[in-house]
Every structure is written in structure tokens, then in C-alpha cells.
Enzyme design. Sequence first.
Site, PDB file in Angstrom:
ATOM      1  N   VAL A 437     -40.110 -37.400  50.124  1.00  0.00           N
ATOM      2  CA  VAL A 437     -40.405 -38.605  50.894  1.00  0.00           C
ATOM      3  C   VAL A 437     -40.288 -38.344  52.397  1.00  0.00           C
ATOM      4  CG1 VAL A 437     -39.644 -40.105  49.027  1.00  0.00           C
ATOM      5  CG2 VAL A 437     -38.013 -39.453  50.796  1.00  0.00           C
ATOM      6  N   GLU A 438     -40.723 -39.335  53.193  1.00  0.00           N
ATOM      7  CA  GLU A 438     -40.734 -39.244  54.657  1.00  0.00           C
ATOM      8  C   GLU A 438     -41.458 -37.987  55.134  1.00  0.00           C
ATOM      9  OE1 GLU A 438     -37.178 -39.854  56.880  1.00  0.00           O
ATOM     10  OE2 GLU A 438     -36.753 -41.781  55.955  1.00  0.00           O
ATOM     11  N   GLY A 439     -42.559 -37.671  54.488  1.00  0.00           N
ATOM     12  CA  GLY A 439     -43.288 -36.446  54.795  1.00  0.00           C
ATOM     13  C   GLY A 439     -42.838 -35.359  53.842  1.00  0.00           C
TER      14      GLY A 439
END
Length: 743
Positions: A437-439
Site C-alpha cells: 500500500v501507499e505505493g
Amino acid sequence: MSSLRQKWVTAPLLNWIKKVLPPISDTEREAMEAGEVWWDAELLSGKPDWDKLLNMGQPELTEAEQAFIDGPVEELCKMVDDWKVSYEDHDISPDIWDFLKKNRFFGIIIPEEFGGLGFSPTAHAQIVTKISTRSTSVGVTVMVPNSLGPGELLMAHGTDEQKRHYLPRLADGRDIPCFGLTSPEAGSDAAAMVDNGVVCYETYKGEKTLGMRVNWHKRYITLGPVSTVLGLAFKLYDPDHILGDEEELGITVALVPTDTEGVTIGQRHLPAMQAFMNGPNWGKDVFIPMDWIIGGQENIGHGWHMLMSALAAGRGISLPSLSTGGAKLAARTTGAYAYVREQFGISIGKFEGVQRRLAEIAGIAYVLDSAHKTTTRALDQGRKPAVISAIMKAHATFGLRQSINDAMDIHAGKAIIDGPSNYLGNVYRAVPVAITVEGANILTRSLMIFGQGAIRCHPYLLQEMEAATNPDHEAGVKELDALLPKHFMFQLKTFVRAVFHGWTGGLFASSPKGVGDAAKYYRQMNRYSAVLTLVTEISLMSLGGELKRKEMISARLGDVLSDLYLMSCALKRFNDDGSPDKDRPLLEFAMRSGFHNIEVSLIEVFHNFPIRFIGQLMQFLTMPWGHSIRDASDRQAKACADLIMVPSETRERLTEGVFLGNPGDGIDIVEQAFELSHATADIRDKMKKGGVRALSVKSVEEALSKGLINEEEATEMKLTAEAVDKAIQVDHFDSLGGQKTTG
């Protein structure tokens, strides 16, 4: 002379640059322009100014921040039963939700004037770190509203009216936020987003209102199932030219109450047996008034830049905090367990194979904690280091994965049997969530860290790219002409520095004053900073736009930059702590491992460089002796392993912030066994010398009968034997899944 140079040198060079420069999309450009450069620029300068790092001070907490950690955070950790949260209820209990709202855990970053706590990034990070050592689900629940989401976006870009309305409600939990970015079709590619809105007029609350008719499908939205206000990213179009001549207006971000007509909040996802709320949502022909856009109508099309600006800071806090907490938990519990768990009459922590894993666990905890502190200190000072935040997100979660894997290996059956006494299993399951997540880390490592870092941190490259894309050709030539002499001198200095340090092994590189015998590490850091800078220059010049597609090369160069940053933080932390001799094994292990990794990455770049001759040339110039720094030695590994198996100030510093459990919890049980085992170590040695190698109540009685120990010692040893036996037990369940016993 200037005009001739521009005609015969600069103009042809400008044309060549236009051909070889990597194409940059609008979303890439906005991501690149978000945030700022900081220590990463020093590392890619070839000659870092260490005073800038060492003199920036240590992260500090205010009295109010420390009181909050000692009070509400500690109380929250005592309230949480992670087994009940994650396996029995699959949800956070109502009393914990109420506690979080009442104590403004969702308003950690919201200023006091709007009812929040107004805490610093350092406090925010330490709060999330501690909670995460108790429960990743509760940690994520606290983390998300204070990370990328409506609160942060409102503070940075919201109108005064939006701030006055939403921030107090977010701070006290009347509104629960989520943020909808990821869609099934696009994933991390915002340019491919299909969620869209069309500018239109609608009757809203009885009046003709300018707004947007929006359709979307989002998934993986944390807190989505319980949210009351949705931050929504979508592409906005104006086919009727109501706002002007442009039809495609770009990515826009708005706040949408989830009870708005046409909004559907889906059922829950279940991310890897984690209990935090996560799920999809949809919008079907939802009318959104213009004043719901964050910042108002003037922020139409600026959504991606707003998100990237927020991410530039938030990504350096949220998941690195969770990862640091997990790494500290692994170090504390695995050191304790390895000491108390015996095989063949000795602690398994004395086996060399186990010691190497213990050293890796200790080293990772030291480096991650150091980088975590340094990064949040920079954020405290108002910096938004975009590339460093990406480094932290990717490599903190990578480090957590290695640390937890090693801890699971050492605990063996203790860690793979689920139950309330298993303190590692849920962290292990959380790792893939943090990684993706978050990239996603694959994307971040392969494209973002070096791809953005090489351009953003270069003193001239971004300006040269802007000159090359200047629609006024003559102006572009003049801009480039002014930059070329400076760039040439930079290249010349970099070449001399990198080759000299490469051939002399960094022996003559400089080091800051007052760092004692750690100076040898600073010299090597300067050496490899120069090498990375030169390799970056040669790679960009020889491959141009092709470098963007050579993701394996880019990833390895990004790893070098990342290792240099993490090692810089370890050096700063050691210096900040007063260079304690007892912590020196941790620094030595971290630096030797880091330099070894850097050399491996660089040699792999040279061997796999698309233009074979240039790869060989780069190695000849910068690393003519091949691997010149060996990995951390066995002696260093043993020293690090011992540090987390013995009660000491170093162990306490390394694992500061770990919640040590309520009486009877798994962590508390292993801690009690650890303390009793050390307190009775001399008695245990007497038993072993007398031929009683096992540790049990029966063996203690045998030792007493043989006269090896006295009655008082026997009583102490029985308590120790019972504590150790309890620490190594696992949970039993009946066929219906109800807990039966521990044994």
C-alpha cells in the site's frame, strides 16, 4: 564567443537532449515537483556536508506530547486485546472506538485551534509506533486519519469554511474520514484513472447550483466501511465548456459525505487477517457542488499535486512507524525467547546460526529506528523530503519483512501456532499489507526512488530538462548555455573525486570533526556518495531516456541511494547518543552490512549495464578492486546478538516504545521468563556443572537432592523453570475454534 558557442555547441546539444531525455507525463511531473529535496541531494552531490545532518538536532517531544504517550497511549495499549480484535470480533470494540474519539487520536496532526492535538511529526510517529507493537489493526486505524487523507489535505489546501466545518469534527471523531484513490482498473497509475466527473448545473437544495456529476468505483479504502466523509479523487471534464475552453480539467479532489445520494459504501475487505476497516465504495451519478472541492473551485485539476505533496511527508511517517514498531518488537521478544529457550541444555541464542539471525534483527531495528527519528526530525522542521519519504516507506517495510521472518524462524513453533500468546503472528500477516500500500514497493523501488532522486537531487539536470522543453527554442538555448559550464565543472569534480576515492579505497576521503573512530565510516560514505554520483552521471548521459525503462538498473542504483540514507541516519543516531561504546556493535554491524550491500548493488549495475563497455569502464574507474569491504563478521554478529539477549541500557534504548504487555500476555510472559532466567543464571550454571542439564521442576529437585543447590536456590529455580515452561507453550483450541488451554 557566447553566440558562437550557442550556435555550434549548445543548440545541437539541446536538440540531442530533447531526443534522449526520458518523456515525463503530467502526473510524473507533478509527483516530481511535490515535496522537496534534502539530505538525498547531499548524497547525490558526491560530497555530503555532514554538518547539515549532524547539527540538525535530535527529535524531541513537548511535555504535552510525552504526557499523551505516557497516559492515553499507554492506557489504550492496556485496553487492547489483539487476539479478540483480530480473530474473535474481527473489529475494534466499541469501547476502544469511543476511547480513540474521546482522546482525539484521530486529530493528532490537527491544530489545537480546530480541536485537535496539534502534535509534531515526531510525536505522531512515536504514538503510531507504540500502538503498533500492541496491535497493527489499531495502529492502522489511528494512522490513516493522520496520514494521507482529508485532514492533512484540508489543513494544507482547504478553504477557511471547510477547515472550520470539518477539522473539529475529524478531531473528535464525529466524522470518520477515508480517502478514495485506488480503483480496480488503474491501481497505482493515476493517469489511467477512469473515475470521472462532468461539470454541470443541478438543482441542489432547491437552487440551481454549479457542480459536477461524478461516477466512481474505489477499492482497498481503509476506514471506508465506517467513514462518514470520503475524500475522493477523480478526473474532471467540462464538455459543455461551462468553465472555459478546456475540456479535460485534470485530477480533482473533493470531500463527499457518505450519506450523499448515489454513494454506496460496500462490504468489508479482509486484508490478511487484519481487523482494521477496509472496503470498496461506488458513486453513481453523484452530484457534488463546486464548494465540496478541497480548496474550492480554484483547485480544479490540482488534485494530483495536492496528493503528492501530502504523500511527500505522510509516507515518511505512517508505515515507517508501523515497521519500526514491528522491528523493535521482534528484537525485544526474539532476544528474550532465544535466551530462555533451550536445546541440548543450552540457550538456542548460543547457536551460531541463530546468532546471525539475531544480529540481523538487532541491526535492522537499530537502522530503522535511527532513520525513523532522523526523518521525523526533518519533518518537524517543516521539510517535505519526497524521495526520502519513498525510501523510508519501501525500505522500512522491507526491513520489517526480513526482521519478522527471522524472528519467526527463531521462535519456530511458538510463532506459527495462532493464539493469544503469539505476539508475532499478526505482525507477520501485516507485512504484505505494508509492502503493497501507499505505493507498492516494487514500483517505488524500481521507478520512484532513483528515477525521481536522480533528477530532483541533481543540481542542474531538472533545469536542463526544463530548458529542453521550453517552447521558445532560442530561450531554451540561452538557458542551457548558462547551465553547461556549471554542469561540466560538477562532472569534472565528481569524476576526480570518485576515481581517486575508488582507487584509494576512500582512505583519504574527509570526515566531520568530533566523530572519533567512527570517522572511518564517514570516509567510506563520502567515497560511495562520489561513486554513486559519477555512475548516475554516466548512466544518464549514455542511456538517456532508456534509463527510465531499465528498471533493474534503476532499482539497484535506488538501493545504493537508500542504503546511503539509512546508514547516514545510523551514524547520526550514534553521534546523537554520545557515541556509547556499548552500542558500537550495532553501528559496526549496520555499517559493514550496508557497505557490503552497496558494493553488491554497484557491481550488479556494472555487470548488467546495457552498454557492456561502459559498465566495465565504470567498474574500472570506481571499484577497480572489486568487493573491498566484507560483510559484517561473525564476531560482530555475536556481539549484536548478545546485546538483545542481555538486560542492558542498549537493549532498552533499542526497543524503547515497545508495549511490554499486561500481566499474563504473551510478551509479558516471555519478559518475566527472561528476567528470572538472568537473575538465576549462576544457579543454573551450578546445575549444569553438576550434570543436570535440563530445566524443569523435576530437574531442580534432582539438583537439590545431589547437593548442587540449596533450598533457597531451588525455590528460585523452580519459579524460573515454571516461567520458562510457560513462555515456550502455545495455545490449544477445540474443534469449534474456542480456546481450550495453553500448553
